[in-house]
Design a protein around this motif. Sequence first.
Motif, PDB file in Angstrom:
ATOM      1  N   ARG A  33       0.836  -1.207   0.000  1.00 45.47           N
ATOM      2  CA  ARG A  33       0.000   0.000   0.000  1.00 45.47           C
ATOM      3  C   ARG A  33       0.866   1.251   0.000  1.00 45.47           C
ATOM      4  O   ARG A  33       1.985   1.248   0.520  1.00 45.47           O
ATOM      5  N   ALA A  34       0.307   2.298  -0.570  1.00 46.52           N
ATOM      6  CA  ALA A  34       0.998   3.593  -0.575  1.00 46.52           C
ATOM      7  C   ALA A  34      -0.053   4.694  -0.616  1.00 46.52           C
ATOM      8  O   ALA A  34      -1.072   4.572  -1.311  1.00 46.52           O
ATOM      9  N   ILE A  35       0.188   5.737   0.137  1.00 48.65           N
ATOM     10  CA  ILE A  35      -0.708   6.891   0.130  1.00 48.65           C
ATOM     11  C   ILE A  35      -0.304   7.821  -1.009  1.00 48.65           C
ATOM     12  O   ILE A  35       0.871   8.184  -1.147  1.00 48.65           O
ATOM     13  N   VAL A  36      -1.272   8.178  -1.834  1.00 49.37           N
ATOM     14  CA  VAL A  36      -1.029   9.058  -2.974  1.00 49.37           C
ATOM     15  C   VAL A  36      -1.915  10.294  -2.839  1.00 49.37           C
ATOM     16  O   VAL A  36      -3.121  10.186  -2.601  1.00 49.37           O
ATOM     17  N   LYS A  37      -1.299  11.464  -2.970  1.00 48.51           N
ATOM     18  CA  LYS A  37      -2.024  12.736  -2.910  1.00 48.51           C
ATOM     19  C   LYS A  37      -2.252  13.261  -4.324  1.00 48.51           C
ATOM     20  O   LYS A  37      -1.444  13.012  -5.226  1.00 48.51           O
ATOM     21  N   PRO A  38      -3.326  14.013  -4.546  1.00 46.44           N
ATOM     22  CA  PRO A  38      -3.513  14.615  -5.871  1.00 46.44           C
ATOM     23  C   PRO A  38      -2.414  15.620  -6.176  1.00 46.44           C
ATOM     24  O   PRO A  38      -1.821  16.215  -5.267  1.00 46.44           O
ATOM     25  N   SER A  39      -2.130  15.785  -7.463  1.00 48.87           N
ATOM     26  CA  SER A  39      -1.061  16.694  -7.875  1.00 48.87           C
ATOM     27  C   SER A  39      -1.584  18.058  -8.295  1.00 48.87           C
ATOM     28  O   SER A  39      -0.837  19.040  -8.310  1.00 48.87           O
ATOM     29  N   ARG A  40      -2.871  18.147  -8.661  1.00 44.69           N
ATOM     30  CA  ARG A  40      -3.414  19.424  -9.128  1.00 44.69           C
ATOM     31  C   ARG A  40      -4.934  19.322  -9.242  1.00 44.69           C
ATOM     32  O   ARG A  40      -5.512  18.226  -9.168  1.00 44.69           O
ATOM     33  N   LEU A  41      -5.569  20.484  -9.408  1.00 40.17           N
ATOM     34  CA  LEU A  41      -6.969  20.563  -9.803  1.00 40.17           C
ATOM     35  C   LEU A  41      -7.022  20.821 -11.297  1.00 40.17           C
ATOM     36  O   LEU A  41      -6.191  21.555 -11.840  1.00 40.17           O
ATOM     37  N   VAL A  42      -7.992  20.230 -11.976  1.00 40.22           N
ATOM     38  CA  VAL A  42      -8.058  20.366 -13.428  1.00 40.22           C
ATOM     39  C   VAL A  42      -9.475  20.675 -13.896  1.00 40.22           C
ATOM     40  O   VAL A  42     -10.458  20.440 -13.193  1.00 40.22           O
ATOM     41  N   ASP A  43      -9.531  21.208 -15.100  1.00 35.59           N
ATOM     42  CA  ASP A  43     -10.763  21.315 -15.880  1.00 35.59           C
ATOM     43  C   ASP A  43     -10.644  20.346 -17.051  1.00 35.59           C
ATOM     44  O   ASP A  43      -9.533  20.075 -17.538  1.00 35.59           O
ATOM     45  N   VAL A  77     -15.258  20.106  -8.222  1.00 39.14           N
ATOM     46  CA  VAL A  77     -13.814  20.144  -8.417  1.00 39.14           C
ATOM     47  C   VAL A  77     -13.386  18.793  -9.009  1.00 39.14           C
ATOM     48  O   VAL A  77     -14.031  17.763  -8.780  1.00 39.14           O
ATOM     49  N   ILE A  78     -12.300  18.823  -9.767  1.00 35.28           N
ATOM     50  CA  ILE A  78     -11.737  17.598 -10.327  1.00 35.28           C
ATOM     51  C   ILE A  78     -10.302  17.474  -9.839  1.00 35.28           C
ATOM     52  O   ILE A  78      -9.474  18.352 -10.088  1.00 35.28           O
ATOM     53  N   LEU A  79     -10.022  16.380  -9.146  1.00 32.42           N
ATOM     54  CA  LEU A  79      -8.699  16.096  -8.620  1.00 32.42           C
ATOM     55  C   LEU A  79      -7.938  15.214  -9.609  1.00 32.42           C
ATOM     56  O   LEU A  79      -8.480  14.233 -10.120  1.00 32.42           O
ATOM     57  N   ASP A  80      -6.698  15.578  -9.863  1.00 36.15           N
ATOM     58  CA  ASP A  80      -5.824  14.787 -10.732  1.00 36.15           C
ATOM     59  C   ASP A  80      -4.729  14.182  -9.864  1.00 36.15           C
ATOM     60  O   ASP A  80      -3.927  14.905  -9.257  1.00 36.15           O
ATOM     61  N   PHE A  81      -4.669  12.840  -9.817  1.00 34.53           N
ATOM     62  CA  PHE A  81      -3.676  12.153  -9.007  1.00 34.53           C
ATOM     63  C   PHE A  81      -2.385  11.863  -9.754  1.00 34.53           C
ATOM     64  O   PHE A  81      -1.535  11.125  -9.266  1.00 34.53           O
ATOM     65  N   GLY A  82      -2.232  12.433 -10.945  1.00 37.79           N
ATOM     66  CA  GLY A  82      -0.943  12.425 -11.621  1.00 37.79           C
ATOM     67  C   GLY A  82      -0.622  11.193 -12.438  1.00 37.79           C
ATOM     68  O   GLY A  82       0.196  11.257 -13.361  1.00 37.79           O
TER      69      GLY A  82
END
Length: 531
Positions: A33-43, A77-82
């Motif tokens: 397992r690994a915790i991943v944070k979003p990298s940015r907000l997108v349209d 909002v739209i989260l982009d996890f990269g």
Amino acid sequence: MTDFTFQINNDVKWQYNNYFLDKAKNNKPVLQRAIVKPSRLVDIVADKTKFNGWSAQNDSRDLLKLDTYALGRNDSVILDFGNHHVGYFKVDLQHVGSPMDAPTYLHIKFAELPAELMGNSDEYDGWLSKSWIAEEYIHLDVVPTTLVLPRRYAFRYVQISVIDTSAKYKITLANPELTAVSAVLNKKVLKPLGLDDPVLQKIDDVSQKTLQDSMQDVYEDGPKRDHRLWLGDLRLQALANYATFDDRQLVKRSLYLFAGMPTTDGRLAANVFTEPEIVADDTFLFDYSLFFVSTLHDYYQHTRDVEVRNDLYDTAKKAIDVGLSFVNSAGVLSLDDRYPVFVEWSNTIDKTAAAQAILIYALKQFITLSEAQKLPVETYKNQLKQLIDAAKTYYFDAKEGLFVSGPERQINIASQVWMVLAGVLNSEQNYELMAKSKIKLFPITGIATPYMYHHVVEALFIAGHQTDAIQLIKDYWGGMIALGADTFWEAFDPNQPDFSPYGSVMVNSYSHAWSCTPSYLLRKYVMKLAV
């Protein structure tokens, strides 16, 4: 291109082998397992160069200020996890304004590609269950809260839309994250590609990510949807795995699962379910059953694991014997509707010749296993010769210099490719066969999966057309990357990028196990050329 019919075989009698199933259980991996944070907000914006005309671009809002944006009715909002991940999502919610006088009503959508966020599930008209569309409608009676979604998703993007709060309050979001899971999440590839070609290196990277995300409790075919272990997919995943992560435990587990649940007549299910309990599906495919032999053969060749070979030899023998039972006195395979052959997602391609070649391919591997067991193989060698002679007599058209298939004597790429892979002809003849195939059948049409393209590429390599094989990898798998792929897709027709075998792209898998094989092909064939 397809008109699939679900198999429902209520009269199947299973023969469970608890010894094998216990071994499968003992080889169940502990998921990393690994915790991943979003990298940015997108349209999501119109973009003709990307899949279905949409791409993700930076939102004017700042991810670091996410908890300051008050969201009410129709806000989102739209989260982009990269990158693509498989795992579990959670997010903290606060309410702002007056006391909360009505529930918070949210719509949350998960997407592997930006275009998925533009689809409306109310308009879905495919034949797979609508329940596979990755979205949730959630009422929250109390905010603040931490929303932890119990389902596992395969995604890069998460859209959180507020259907409504009330006129008195709004909500804010904070600390969104996913817990990514995989059997090889933190495992490094043992043999880096090391080629001075950025296009091939990118294809290899995406292939590895596709494979990694499919390696869960079993080799899943697609972590977005089925979560099932399919034999045809397993064979290709295992080959890619040996070339990269080399996680032998998961291959062993998968083999024991299939061997632990044959039918009383020796057939093997095309796939197995692992939740809520291990169950074999009542779906049978002629070629997939034979690929148990191939997967065992490949596993033994790679590991020299005598225990597994000894345990599973009889299962392989039964699979071969069932296959041979459909061969007539002339050495010609003759299947019926009770035991269809897959070969490719297509009902326009006649698969008769390809099926004959697949039986030859698997029988050769079974003979190798039998010789390793020091068992007599003369009968099987005689049957092999008969099958090869029949393939040349009944399917090879000397005037065309190509194999034909079916009563209409159809010439298709699958027949040529599988005859090469099965070694029906000698090396010089294989070269000529694929040379004529390129003239007659390229650019390829009627093929829409990386599964079949894998076999085309490998046939080109085996037949001595290395330059064409490498270019096809670049064109086909590179074509998906150009359209925005982080992982490789279940289906891709370059002439019809929005093709779906299910009648709608909303349920297509955009990270699919049978698509990961460039990592294998590049290491087996291209790295040797570079040395």
